[in-house]
Design a protein around this motif. Structure first.
Motif, short mmCIF file in Angstrom:
data_model
loop_
_atom_site.label_atom_id
_atom_site.label_comp_id
_atom_site.label_asym_id
_atom_site.label_seq_id
_atom_site.Cartn_x
_atom_site.Cartn_y
_atom_site.Cartn_z
N THR A 277 0.87 -1.18 0.00
CA THR A 277 0.00 0.00 0.00
C THR A 277 0.90 1.23 0.00
O THR A 277 2.12 1.12 -0.07
N ARG A 278 0.30 2.39 0.14
CA ARG A 278 1.10 3.62 0.14
C ARG A 278 2.17 3.60 1.21
O ARG A 278 3.31 4.03 0.97
N HIS A 279 1.83 3.11 2.39
CA HIS A 279 2.76 3.19 3.52
C HIS A 279 3.37 1.85 3.93
O HIS A 279 4.32 1.85 4.72
N VAL A 280 2.85 0.76 3.46
CA VAL A 280 3.23 -0.57 3.97
C VAL A 280 3.97 -1.37 2.90
O VAL A 280 3.48 -1.57 1.79
N TRP A 281 5.15 -1.86 3.29
CA TRP A 281 5.96 -2.74 2.46
C TRP A 281 6.07 -4.10 3.14
O TRP A 281 6.04 -4.20 4.36
N GLY B 94 9.47 8.32 10.19
CA GLY B 94 10.44 7.26 9.95
C GLY B 94 9.77 5.94 9.66
O GLY B 94 8.70 5.89 9.05
N LEU B 95 10.39 4.86 10.14
CA LEU B 95 9.95 3.51 9.80
C LEU B 95 9.59 2.72 11.05
O LEU B 95 10.19 2.88 12.10
N THR B 96 8.59 1.83 10.88
CA THR B 96 8.22 0.86 11.90
C THR B 96 8.39 -0.52 11.31
O THR B 96 7.90 -0.79 10.21
N GLU C 196 20.21 -3.18 4.43
CA GLU C 196 20.49 -2.57 3.13
C GLU C 196 19.26 -1.85 2.59
O GLU C 196 19.37 -0.78 1.99
N ALA C 197 18.08 -2.41 2.81
CA ALA C 197 16.84 -1.77 2.34
C ALA C 197 16.62 -0.43 3.03
O ALA C 197 16.15 0.54 2.41
N ILE C 198 16.95 -0.36 4.32
CA ILE C 198 16.82 0.92 5.03
C ILE C 198 17.72 1.97 4.37
O ILE C 198 17.33 3.13 4.21
N ARG C 199 18.90 1.55 3.98
CA ARG C 199 19.87 2.48 3.38
C ARG C 199 19.46 2.91 1.97
O ARG C 199 19.66 4.08 1.59
N THR C 200 18.88 1.99 1.20
CA THR C 200 18.63 2.26 -0.22
C THR C 200 17.14 2.54 -0.50
O THR C 200 16.77 3.68 -0.78
N THR C 201 16.31 1.54 -0.38
CA THR C 201 14.89 1.70 -0.70
C THR C 201 14.24 2.80 0.13
O THR C 201 13.45 3.60 -0.38
N LEU D 168 14.82 3.86 11.50
CA LEU D 168 13.93 2.84 12.02
C LEU D 168 13.62 3.22 13.46
O LEU D 168 14.51 3.24 14.31
N ASN D 169 12.36 3.54 13.73
CA ASN D 169 11.99 4.10 15.03
C ASN D 169 11.51 3.09 16.04
O ASN D 169 11.61 3.32 17.25
N ARG D 170 10.93 1.98 15.55
CA ARG D 170 10.33 1.04 16.50
C ARG D 170 10.23 -0.35 15.87
O ARG D 170 10.20 -0.50 14.65
#
Length: 221
Positions: free
Chosen positions: A7-11, A31-33, A48-53, A59-61
């Protein structure tokens, strides 16, 4: 690990072992959950996904649906690297620290106890809270402290092991890993209440219109 935007926000991030094992990364303005910790092999590609995608967003939680081994595997390395707490239902925390054993929940259960987490890494979930756009719902049965997370804006339910999904069809959780199947099926009625457009299962995929499929699932069991 493969990544797919649901979805827009969910991977979703997933690997095959031998069934698909799915985790979720949810974006919000801050940020990211991360929901669930999957398998140990997922940490390096996740990092790696946090760094690139996700362009280095923080990553907050970390949220858990529950503490079975295929839901916490990469969290040992992750929490050492990023020093984030792991948030779970308070009922589940004793199973994560080793104070209680999953094998006691059901005779013949195939669940194995996990390597315990240090108590100071764990924190109880606020069941009235909102976590990066996610709202928790206690859905016991698969285990005592199982939680599903609903994202109202995207109308998606991150169902953990509340269900499985095969070929876009809603199915029961895996029998040999479920403490109380009847209770789990009762908890599944959350899809009737929330009417999610998408329901993402930790094993085997995402289904549409789970509220309709749930009626047939219960009827046939």
């Amino acid at each position: 690990m493969k990544l797919k935007q649901l979805t827009r926000h969910v991977w979703a991030g997933y690997v095959y072992w031998p069934l698909p094992v799915m985790i979720w990364i949810v974006e919000d303005r801050d940020g990211l959950t991360l929901v669930d910790g999957g398998l140990p092999s997922m940490w390096n590609p996740m990092h790696e996904a946090i760094r690139t995608t996700f362009r280095g967003r923080s990553l907050n939680r970390i949220l858990l649906t529950h503490g079975h081994s295929d839901h916490v595997g990469m969290l040992y390395a992750l929490t050492e690297s990023l020093q984030l707490p792991v948030t779970a239902h308070e009922i589940e925390i004793p199973f994560l620290t080793g104070e209680r054993s999953y094998t006691t929940l059901r005779q013949g259960s195939k669940n194995k106890d996990i390597k315990p987490f240090a108590p100071n890494i764990l924190q109880p979930l606020d069941m009235k809270g909102n976590y990066g756009g996610l709202v928790p719902f206690h859905t016991p049965g698969h285990c005592l402290g199982h939680v599903a997370y609903y994202h109202p804006e995207d109308n998606i339910l991150l169902a953990g092991d509340l269900f499985t999904a095969f070929f876009d069809k809603l199915r029961r959780p895996i029998e040999k890993f479920t403490a109380n199947m009847e209770e789990s099926l009762q908890s599944g009625a959350i899809v009737k209440r929330l009417q999610p457009r998408l329901t993402a299962c930790a094993h085997c995929g995402v289904v549409k219109d789970a509220s309709i499929q749930y009626i047939n699932l219960v009827k046939n069991n």
